[in-house]
Write an enzyme that holds these catalytic residues in place. Structure first.
Site: not given
Lengths: 287, 101
Positions: A201, A205, A244, A248
């Protein structure tokens, strides 16, 4: 010979002293400290983007780029999530077959409470997300649970988020080793690389917010869940936090976990906690 | 001339077994190995979508009687599954390097 023994003993003593001094540092680094983690997490983004107002991080990619921000502000005049919001409001106030409503399941009748989710349930020893609590409410009242990724759940959470807009995220970690373990597990999930693309992740991000990946501008991890649920043009519809996470994972070519699996609940707990103090902005809209 | 011809024939014969077409037994063995590795990755909660696709492609090819293609796809699936296992094992510690401190 004597000099050699003295030298050997001296070296051994120095090594022992060095080990004794170093060990507390090693232990401290491995200890779970959510307060320090949240502070470091927020400082990282505040320093990386000194021109972004702190409360703006919750607007994801729109906080990263002036042009996109203007487009979004225009979009907000006729927001694409409006239909879901209306539907959610109606669903929320419509009684179940037994006459009760969602309001009976939540503190303060479910109004203005989004900022307290997810929370750690010390009775159950697990993280409870808003989506999970909504389905449990339905089941407790004899209704079938909704899909965690589809429209009804997104509509309900959109309405609940809307009633909480502007309230600072306020996630608590109780003094319970299981809560700390859930936070740590969520953190581990967030930073762990997975899928054939070998992305975590954090690859997108944390390391690359504001950068483009194909046509999308990547959102910063800080405050990324404050805008949930979101309308995504890419989805041509609304999506929940579960949706989400699932998408992802798929994008990195990892097989997604089941929505509301322990890992997803824990990573939601971690990401929400480190965004404490930033306002709820959901429902949101994204490209 | 004669000698080089016989050498060429010998070489051709020695290569022949490795170039033979795959059969159902080869496919079953390759698929079983790939499936086992894929299950191990699933147990580690770290399956890759491409592994599942390669396994499906192997099965489809075998169903159509193309065992060469089926074996190749199964071997690819096994390699992908093993890579995902390696990733899961190495990430047990490696994730810490990415952490914001």
């Amino acid at each position: 010979m004597k000099a050699r023994s003295v030298l050997l003993l001296g070296s051994l003593g120095a090594a022992l002293i060095a080990f004794a001094l170093a060990s507390p540092g090693v232990i401290a680094a491995d200890m779970v400290d959510p307060v320090a983690d949240a502070k470091a997490f927020q400082n990282f983004f505040f320093q990386k983007f000194p021109n972004v107002k702190h409360e703006d991080f919750v607007n994801g990619p729109y906080s990263m780029n002036e042009d996109m921000k203007r487009q979004w502000q225009e979009k907000e005049e006729f927001p694409p999530y409006e239909f879901a919001l209306e539907a959610g409001k109606e669903m929320f106030s419509t009684p179940f077959k037994n006459g009760k409503t969602y309001a009976d399941c939540f503190p303060n009748g479910g109004i203005g409470i989004r900022q307290n989710y997810p929370y750690f349930d010390t009775g159950e020893g697990k993280v409870i997300t808003l989506e999970l609590a909504l389905n449990r409410c339905r089941e407790a009242n004899g209704e079938a649970p909704y899909s965690y990724v589809k429209d009804e759940m997104a509509s309900l959470t959109a309405y609940m988020a809307y009633t909480s807009r502007g309230k600072p995220m306020e996630i608590k970690i109780p003094d319970d080793p299981r809560a700390l373990a859930a936070f740590e597990n969520g953190k581990r999930y967030f930073y762990t690389r997975r899928g054939q693309m070998n992305f975590s992740c954090a690859s997108c991000h944390v390391q690359s917010p504001g950068e483009r990946i194909r046509a999308e501008t990547l959102a910063p991890a800080l405050g990324i869940l404050n805008a949930m649920p979101i309308y995504r043009s890419e989805w041509s519809g609304m999506g929940t936090t579960s949706r989400r996470f699932v998408t992802c994972n798929s994008q990195t070519r990892a097989v997604p976990l089941e929505p509301q699996s322990d890992e997803y609940r824990d990573v939601e707990y971690f990401l929400s906690y480190v965004a404490n103090g930033l306002p709820i902005s959901g429902p949101g809209a994204r490209p | 001339m004669k000698r080089s011809l016989s050498l060429a024939m010998l070489l051709a014969l020695s290569l022949a077994p490795s170039a033979r077409a795959a059969n159902e037994a080869d496919y079953k063995a390759a698929y079983a190995a790939a499936e086992a590795a894929s299950k191990e990755a699933a147990g580690m909660r770290n399956q890759w979508t491409v592994t599942a696709s390669a396994l499906a492609a192997a099965k489809k090819a075998a169903d159509g009687g193309d065992f060469d293609r089926a074996v190749a796809a199964a071997r690819e699936a096994e390699a992908l599954a093993k890579a995902s296992i390696f990733q899961a094992v190495s990430e047990k510690e490696a994730w810490k390097a990415m952490e914001i401190r």
